[in-house]
Design a protein around this motif. Structure first.
Motif, PDB file in Angstrom:
ATOM      1  N   TRP A  26      12.211 -57.544  53.249  1.00  0.00           N
ATOM      2  CA  TRP A  26      12.644 -56.789  52.062  1.00  0.00           C
ATOM      3  C   TRP A  26      12.550 -57.664  50.814  1.00  0.00           C
ATOM      4  O   TRP A  26      12.012 -57.247  49.780  1.00  0.00           O
ATOM      5  CB  TRP A  26      14.068 -56.297  52.274  1.00  0.00           C
ATOM      6  CG  TRP A  26      14.566 -55.285  51.279  1.00  0.00           C
ATOM      7  CD1 TRP A  26      14.553 -53.927  51.412  1.00  0.00           C
ATOM      8  CD2 TRP A  26      15.170 -55.545  50.000  1.00  0.00           C
ATOM      9  NE1 TRP A  26      15.106 -53.316  50.305  1.00  0.00           N
ATOM     10  CE2 TRP A  26      15.487 -54.294  49.416  1.00  0.00           C
ATOM     11  CE3 TRP A  26      15.469 -56.705  49.299  1.00  0.00           C
ATOM     12  CZ2 TRP A  26      16.087 -54.173  48.166  1.00  0.00           C
ATOM     13  CZ3 TRP A  26      16.073 -56.589  48.038  1.00  0.00           C
ATOM     14  CH2 TRP A  26      16.375 -55.340  47.493  1.00  0.00           C
ATOM     15  N   VAL A  29       8.865 -58.446  49.916  1.00  0.00           N
ATOM     16  CA  VAL A  29       8.214 -57.335  49.227  1.00  0.00           C
ATOM     17  C   VAL A  29       8.706 -57.243  47.782  1.00  0.00           C
ATOM     18  O   VAL A  29       7.912 -57.047  46.851  1.00  0.00           O
ATOM     19  CB  VAL A  29       8.471 -56.001  49.969  1.00  0.00           C
ATOM     20  CG1 VAL A  29       7.986 -54.814  49.137  1.00  0.00           C
ATOM     21  CG2 VAL A  29       7.766 -56.014  51.316  1.00  0.00           C
ATOM     22  N   ALA A  33       6.436 -57.673  44.486  1.00  0.00           N
ATOM     23  CA  ALA A  33       6.368 -56.623  43.460  1.00  0.00           C
ATOM     24  C   ALA A  33       6.673 -57.195  42.082  1.00  0.00           C
ATOM     25  O   ALA A  33       5.985 -56.882  41.099  1.00  0.00           O
ATOM     26  CB  ALA A  33       7.345 -55.505  43.797  1.00  0.00           C
ATOM     27  N   ILE A  92       9.606 -48.515  45.731  1.00  0.00           N
ATOM     28  CA  ILE A  92       8.494 -49.000  46.548  1.00  0.00           C
ATOM     29  C   ILE A  92       8.669 -48.507  47.976  1.00  0.00           C
ATOM     30  O   ILE A  92       9.749 -48.625  48.566  1.00  0.00           O
ATOM     31  CB  ILE A  92       8.422 -50.537  46.516  1.00  0.00           C
ATOM     32  CG1 ILE A  92       8.196 -51.014  45.079  1.00  0.00           C
ATOM     33  CG2 ILE A  92       7.321 -51.058  47.435  1.00  0.00           C
ATOM     34  CD1 ILE A  92       8.270 -52.503  44.910  1.00  0.00           C
ATOM     35  N   ASN A  93       7.587 -47.938  48.530  1.00  0.00           N
ATOM     36  CA  ASN A  93       7.589 -47.490  49.914  1.00  0.00           C
ATOM     37  C   ASN A  93       7.496 -48.716  50.820  1.00  0.00           C
ATOM     38  O   ASN A  93       6.467 -49.395  50.859  1.00  0.00           O
ATOM     39  CB  ASN A  93       6.404 -46.546  50.150  1.00  0.00           C
ATOM     40  CG  ASN A  93       6.420 -45.917  51.531  1.00  0.00           C
ATOM     41  OD1 ASN A  93       7.002 -46.463  52.469  1.00  0.00           O
ATOM     42  ND2 ASN A  93       5.782 -44.773  51.662  1.00  0.00           N
ATOM     43  N   LEU A  94       8.555 -49.005  51.536  1.00  0.00           N
ATOM     44  CA  LEU A  94       8.590 -50.223  52.345  1.00  0.00           C
ATOM     45  C   LEU A  94       7.609 -50.176  53.506  1.00  0.00           C
ATOM     46  O   LEU A  94       7.219 -51.222  54.035  1.00  0.00           O
ATOM     47  CB  LEU A  94      10.010 -50.452  52.872  1.00  0.00           C
ATOM     48  CG  LEU A  94      11.023 -50.898  51.811  1.00  0.00           C
ATOM     49  CD1 LEU A  94      12.442 -50.787  52.343  1.00  0.00           C
ATOM     50  CD2 LEU A  94      10.726 -52.314  51.356  1.00  0.00           C
ATOM     51  N   THR A  97       3.372 -50.439  50.944  1.00  0.00           N
ATOM     52  CA  THR A  97       3.660 -51.026  49.641  1.00  0.00           C
ATOM     53  C   THR A  97       2.604 -50.688  48.597  1.00  0.00           C
ATOM     54  O   THR A  97       2.775 -51.035  47.418  1.00  0.00           O
ATOM     55  CB  THR A  97       3.784 -52.565  49.759  1.00  0.00           C
ATOM     56  OG1 THR A  97       2.587 -53.092  50.333  1.00  0.00           O
ATOM     57  CG2 THR A  97       4.972 -52.926  50.646  1.00  0.00           C
ATOM     58  N   GLU A  98       1.516 -50.011  48.990  1.00  0.00           N
ATOM     59  CA  GLU A  98       0.519 -49.566  48.014  1.00  0.00           C
ATOM     60  C   GLU A  98       0.912 -48.233  47.375  1.00  0.00           C
ATOM     61  O   GLU A  98       0.195 -47.727  46.525  1.00  0.00           O
ATOM     62  CB  GLU A  98      -0.861 -49.445  48.664  1.00  0.00           C
ATOM     63  CG  GLU A  98      -1.476 -50.786  49.022  1.00  0.00           C
ATOM     64  CD  GLU A  98      -2.918 -50.673  49.444  1.00  0.00           C
ATOM     65  OE1 GLU A  98      -3.777 -51.291  48.803  1.00  0.00           O
ATOM     66  OE2 GLU A  98      -3.195 -49.930  50.413  1.00  0.00           O
ATOM     67  N   VAL A 100       3.743 -46.514  45.120  1.00  0.00           N
ATOM     68  CA  VAL A 100       4.856 -46.819  44.229  1.00  0.00           C
ATOM     69  C   VAL A 100       5.240 -45.565  43.462  1.00  0.00           C
ATOM     70  O   VAL A 100       4.377 -44.809  43.015  1.00  0.00           O
ATOM     71  CB  VAL A 100       4.473 -47.943  43.241  1.00  0.00           C
ATOM     72  CG1 VAL A 100       5.575 -48.167  42.228  1.00  0.00           C
ATOM     73  CG2 VAL A 100       4.173 -49.235  43.999  1.00  0.00           C
TER      74      VAL A 100
END
Length: 334
Positions: A26, A29, A33, A92-94, A97-98, A100
């Protein structure tokens, strides 16, 4: 250690390892970002743009990731405008991650070179951005009960619902598909030459192909669409649906800007009942007597015959024409 206690300890150890791994992931990421945001700002600044974020804070652990961006502002190097807002949240989609999602948590002020400002506000404004292998896959904006207010102009533009999506057109390199859907629009003031149509637009929908779309990312001083126009860029309307006063039609066509930045293009709109449209146009206060007379004759003819028509809407040489009749002169868009 007693085997009984060992078997009890193993699940807890695994859970702690998983929790620690997830916390590490977490924060990794989140850190990546933030690094990309700062790198993007630095890149924009190197190209002459002005971009800044006052502060960034992390929220949502462990289930979600939300980066709160405070005091956000951006002005392109040669775009002639500046946007600013107090707060934007980056979701952000965990698991991907592409992908948003951006949510505006405060009104957005857009200022232009001439000093005018448009304040954009809504119950909800959400943008999404998805990439695949570093390239744009799809981007979009959705807003509920949106308002656009220029304090120096009369009236406020409102829309109950607005949805815009863009993605690369798989049929041709360098082209993009743009979909636009706005419902229950209230125009800030009557549109010149179309005053009798009213200020309420029930629906405006379009499926558009942006030709030479990559050139739109470029700009020239005082002429943001210059490189696009010079590259032969235009909008191809594969479908345009408009429900505005007496006009209810779905058509096709193309549009763009000429060398003097005036609208140019042609639309074909099949109309089942054209008489009310010509009647409304004849009532416009700026319509010349000759045009008023011709429009009245057309309205009467279609009212008697009951025929439909493929209405030709043409913008050429700075003049808007309907069925070949001059309706009004077109000023530069900017």
């Amino acid at each position: 250690m007693n085997k009984k206690y060992l078997w009890l300890a193993i699940p807890w150890a695994v859970a702690l390892l998983l929790a620690g791994g997830w916390a590490l992931y977490w924060n990794t990421v989140a850190g990546e970002a933030e690094r990309r945001l700062n790198a993007a700002i630095a890149e924009q600044q190197a190209d002459g743009a002005t971009a800044s974020i006052g502060s960034i804070s992390r929220h949502g652990f462990p289930a979600i990731m939300r980066l709160q961006l405070n005091e956000v502002s951006y002005a392109p190097a040669r775009g002639g405008w500046r946007a600013r807002t107090d707060r934007v949240d980056l979701h952000i989609n965990l698991m991907n991650t592409e992908h948003v999602t951006i949510k505006a948590e405060a009104p957005i002020a857009i200022a232009r070179e001439d000093g005018s400002v448009t304040n954009v506000a809504a119950d909800t404004i959400i943008g999404s951005f998805r990439t695949a292998n570093g390239a744009l896959a799809q981007a979009g904006v959705e807003a509920d009960n949106m308002t656009l207010d220029d304090p120096n102009e009369d009236g406020v533009l409102t829309a109950r619902k607005l949805v815009i999506n863009v993605r690369p057109d798989a049929r041709a390199a360098g082209e993009y598909q743009l979909s636009f859907d706005a419902t229950e629009l209230l125009l800030p003031r009557p549109v010149r030459s179309f005053e009798a149509f009213g200020q309420e637009v029930a629906a405006l929908r379009a499926a558009i192909v942006i030709e030479q779309g990559a050139a739109l990312l470029e700009s020239a001083p005082g002429d943001p669409t210059g490189p696009w126009r010079e590259a032969g860029g235009r909008l191809r309307f594969e479908a345009l649906a408009l429900n505005w006063g007496p006009l209810q039609a779905t058509g096709t066509g193309f549009g763009g800007l000429d060398s003097e930045r005036r609208l140019t293009g042609d639309l074909e709109l099949p109309i089942e009942e054209p008489a009310p449209i010509f009647t409304a146009l004849a009532q416009a206060p700026d319509t010349s007597e000759d045009a008023r007379r011709a429009l009245g004759l057309l309205a009467a003819a279609f009212a008697i015959s009951g025929d439909d028509i493929d209405l030709d809407v043409e913008a050429e040489g700075g003049v808007l024409r309907l069925e070949g009749l001059s309706v009004r002169e077109l000023p530069p868009v900017y």
